[in-house]
Design an enzyme around this catalytic site. Structure first.
Site, short mmCIF file in Angstrom:
data_model
loop_
_atom_site.label_atom_id
_atom_site.label_comp_id
_atom_site.label_asym_id
_atom_site.label_seq_id
_atom_site.Cartn_x
_atom_site.Cartn_y
_atom_site.Cartn_z
N GLN A 1 -6.45 -0.75 5.48
CA GLN A 1 -7.09 -1.33 6.67
C GLN A 1 -8.55 -1.67 6.42
OE1 GLN A 1 -5.45 -2.03 9.33
NE2 GLN A 1 -3.60 -0.80 9.18
N SER B 1 -3.54 -3.52 0.53
CA SER B 1 -2.37 -4.24 1.04
C SER B 1 -2.75 -5.69 1.31
CB SER B 1 -1.90 -3.57 2.33
OG SER B 1 -0.81 -4.28 2.84
N SER B 2 -1.83 -6.59 1.04
CA SER B 2 -2.14 -8.02 1.19
C SER B 2 -1.96 -8.50 2.62
CB SER B 2 -1.25 -8.83 0.25
OG SER B 2 -0.97 -10.09 0.76
N HIS B 3 -0.94 -7.98 3.30
CA HIS B 3 -0.65 -8.56 4.62
C HIS B 3 -1.59 -8.08 5.72
CE1 HIS B 3 1.78 -5.29 6.67
NE2 HIS B 3 1.59 -4.80 5.47
N CYS C 1 5.00 2.08 12.24
CA CYS C 1 6.04 2.91 11.62
C CYS C 1 6.58 3.91 12.63
CB CYS C 1 5.48 3.66 10.43
SG CYS C 1 4.47 2.66 9.37
N ASN D 1 -5.69 3.64 10.47
CA ASN D 1 -4.90 2.53 11.00
C ASN D 1 -4.71 2.60 12.51
OD1 ASN D 1 -3.39 4.87 10.35
ND2 ASN D 1 -1.50 3.72 10.61
N THR E 1 9.03 -7.64 -12.96
CA THR E 1 8.41 -8.97 -12.97
C THR E 1 7.57 -9.16 -11.72
OG1 THR E 1 10.28 -9.84 -14.17
CG2 THR E 1 8.88 -11.44 -13.05
N ALA F 1 0.82 -1.21 0.00
CA ALA F 1 0.00 0.00 0.00
C ALA F 1 0.85 1.26 0.00
CB ALA F 1 -0.93 0.00 1.21
N THR F 2 2.05 1.20 0.58
CA THR F 2 2.92 2.38 0.56
C THR F 2 3.28 2.75 -0.87
OG1 THR F 2 3.81 2.00 2.76
CG2 THR F 2 5.17 3.26 1.26
#
Lengths: 497, 90
Positions: free
Chosen positions: A276, A296-298, A421, A248, A336, A168-169
């Protein structure tokens, strides 16, 4: 002493790794799978990883037990006595040592079903998905397109509108910098809010250096922006409005649909940082008029290191790519793709859709229990709106307790006082500041994150631990004593040094 | 293949779900899959349509395979027990 135990552990671990090579786990599995009964796996091939704090905790416990013997003879009572909270730490004999994970806004555990999808890419499907000339490329490319569909379906988008990024960043940077740079000849104004994630704020700040003007909207005490204020700040040269969907730190949900309408009416691109929110609250890019969305995936039980950006095709949104290269992902993000991560992300998105009702019911129930019990303590407040929120994020301030010392005392629970962060710095959260909270209250706030894998037992444990330790820390505090005596703390003139 | 499963077949499948979920070494995953197995079998017990039942049964077999593989992996890479998990004294 400490060093010694660590080296022993290491030796043991490496020995176990060698054991793995002798007994092939898959071979073992296929022979046992034939039998109907599930066999327990041989215990000489496993790899144990210990919690970092364990050695330190054990040493401390030993130290205390020797000190405890002295105090016991003095009639104070040993540390093993149940319910005696002699230190801020709680020691539970007969239980494990690994902390409960309650920091789901930082990251989430990878779902085993996601890992299962990913493993085949690390064992056999290693082709470059952009290789057009052979089967290795075709098979991974097919999996990537399936994943893209799953990611798109969750927000009612077209698969072609999804661009995979590193997270996401990167997505946020791509939007703020990319849109601004593409339209810089005619437009030079960006609107965002004060409570955005650092990457949006910093990217916007970077654009100031490139000659852009940025308006940072204030939020009210609930953490919500004022739509009238937003309308007032729109100019003819505004090219982008970026408002995050779910915060967040405090879990507040902004009125995305209403903001989307305003943006569409004024023909301004609307970007939302949904890291989020994606998969956790209902999002529909068409109904909400969202032009760009960072994902974001995580945060959805997927692998780390992958995310996505939704870029609307009709009406077309154009942006300058950050990376130049082979022109993958519609030329917006060269490089890639990582098929294992993309496939894992896709599976995570599919599961978010499949498990949506069950997850929401579970998280809402646990969140309500946690909130009710914590707010029952005196002088505690919930940060952010109590109505417009994602229930999986609970941010509570415990007045007269220093947040960091509470976190130190809560070694058995993995929590955070805010964004990961900024957790290294001792500065109070800028999000809580934007809500108008004073430094003291911002310092005493803690964020609880509840997810799919959180259990009721864990929540019960956390409630008990927090209540006990907040009481304990307050008893130590001279401020608390004064409050109990009815002294108004604001009336005190502290002598300055 | 597409015939609706019998009551015995469904019960057997359910037993296997519970058994495999219990094999997880990770506390959170174990509790999650136990909870979800119970919930989903209870919810699907209301299905009457044989075609839909056959489809749900087929999907569940696929999920069971995932569960079997992942419960083994969970035993291969283990971590310390959580503070809410009782550890047997040795």
């Amino acid at each position: 002493m400490l060093k010694n135990t660590r080296t022993n552990g290491l030796l043991k671990t490496s020995y176990r790794v060698f054991g793995l090579q002798n007994v092939h786990p898959l071979k073992f599995y296929s022979s046992s799978a034939a039998a109907t009964a599930v066999k327990k796996i041989a215990d000489n091939i496993s790899l144990e990883t210990h919690t970092d704090i364990q050695a330190a905790a054990r040493e401390q416990a030993e130290e205390r037990s020797s000190a405890g013997n002295d105090s016991a003879s003095n009639g104070v009572g040993g540390f093993t006595a149940p319910n005696a909270l002699k230190h801020a730490y709680q020691e539970n004999t007969g239980f494990g040592t690994r902390p409960i994970y309650l920091d789901m806004q930082a990251t989430t555990p990878t779902d085993p079903r996601v890992l299962d999808t990913m493993l085949k890419f690390y064992t056999g499907l290693y082709g470059n998905p952009h290789s057009n000339t052979h089967a290795y490329g075709w098979e991974t490319n097919k999996e990537i397109e399936t994943a893209r569909e799953h990611v798109a379906k969750l927000i009612n988008a077209d698969p072609k509108e999804i661009v995979f990024t590193s997270g996401a960043t990167e997505s946020n940077n791509m939007v703020v910098k990319g849109i601004a740079r593409f339209y810089k000849k005619t437009k030079n104004h960006i609107i965002t809010t004060r409570t955005e994630h650092k990457c949006v704020l910093e990217a916007a700040r970077a654009m100031i250096n490139e000659g852009f003007e940025v308006t940072f909207l204030n939020v009210n005490e609930d953490g919500l922006i004022d739509l009238e204020d937003l309308k007032k700040n729109i100019r003819p040269e505004t090219c982008l409005i970026s408002v995050m969907a779910v915060n967040n730190e405090i879990g507040v949900m902004q009125p995305i649909k209403e903001i989307g309408e305003i943006c569409r009416k004024n023909k301004i691109f609307f970007h939302t940082d949904a890291a989020q929110a994606y998969g956790k609250v209902p999002l529909d890019v068409d109904k909400m008029n969202i032009d760009l969305m960072s994902i974001s995936s995580h945060k959805i039980y997927g692998p780390k290191g992958i995310g996505a950006l939704y870029v609307r095709r009709r009406p077309r949104v154009r942006l300058d790519p950050l990376l130049s290269g082979g022109g993958q992902e519609r030329g917006l993000r060269s490089g890639t793709l990582a098929p294992p991560l993309v496939a894992g992300f896709g599976e995570a998105a599919r599961l978010m859709k499949q498990e949506y009702d069950a997850d929401v019911a579970h998280i809402t129930r646990l969140s309500k229990k946690l909130m009710d019990n914590l707010l029952a303590l005196e002088h505690t407040t919930l940060n952010g709106s109590s109505k417009h929120r994602y229930p999986g994020c609970v941010n509570v301030s415990f007045a007269y307790v220093e947040g960091e010392s509470l976190l130190m005392a809560l070694r058995d629970i993995a929590l955070s006082s805010g964004s990961a962060c900024t957790s290294a710095s001792l500065e109070p959260s800028y999000v809580l500041h934007a809500l108008g909270k004073d430094d003291a209250l911002a310092h005493s706030s803690i964020r609880f994150g509840i997810g799919r894998f959180t259990t009721e037992d864990e929540v019960d444990y956390v409630i008990k631990a927090i209540v006990e330790r907040v009481k304990y820390l307050r008893e130590l505090s001279p401020l608390w004593e004064m409050v109990q005596e009815g002294i108004d703390l604001n009336s005190i003139k502290w002598s300055g040094h | 293949m597409s015939a609706a499963p019998s009551r015995g077949q469904v019960l057997n499948l359910y037993k296997q779900f519970i058994k495999n979920a219990n094999q997880f070494n990770n506390y959170n995953f174990k509790e999650y899959f136990l909870r979800r197995s119970r919930e989903s079998f209870r919810a699907n017990s209301k299905i009457q349509d044989p075609v839909e039942l056959a489809k749900v049964y087929r999907d569940a077999q696929f999920d069971l395979a995932v569960l079997k593989r992942q419960s083994i992996i969970s035993q291969l890479y283990t971590f310390d027990k959580l503070v809410v998990e009782p550890v047997a004294e040795k």
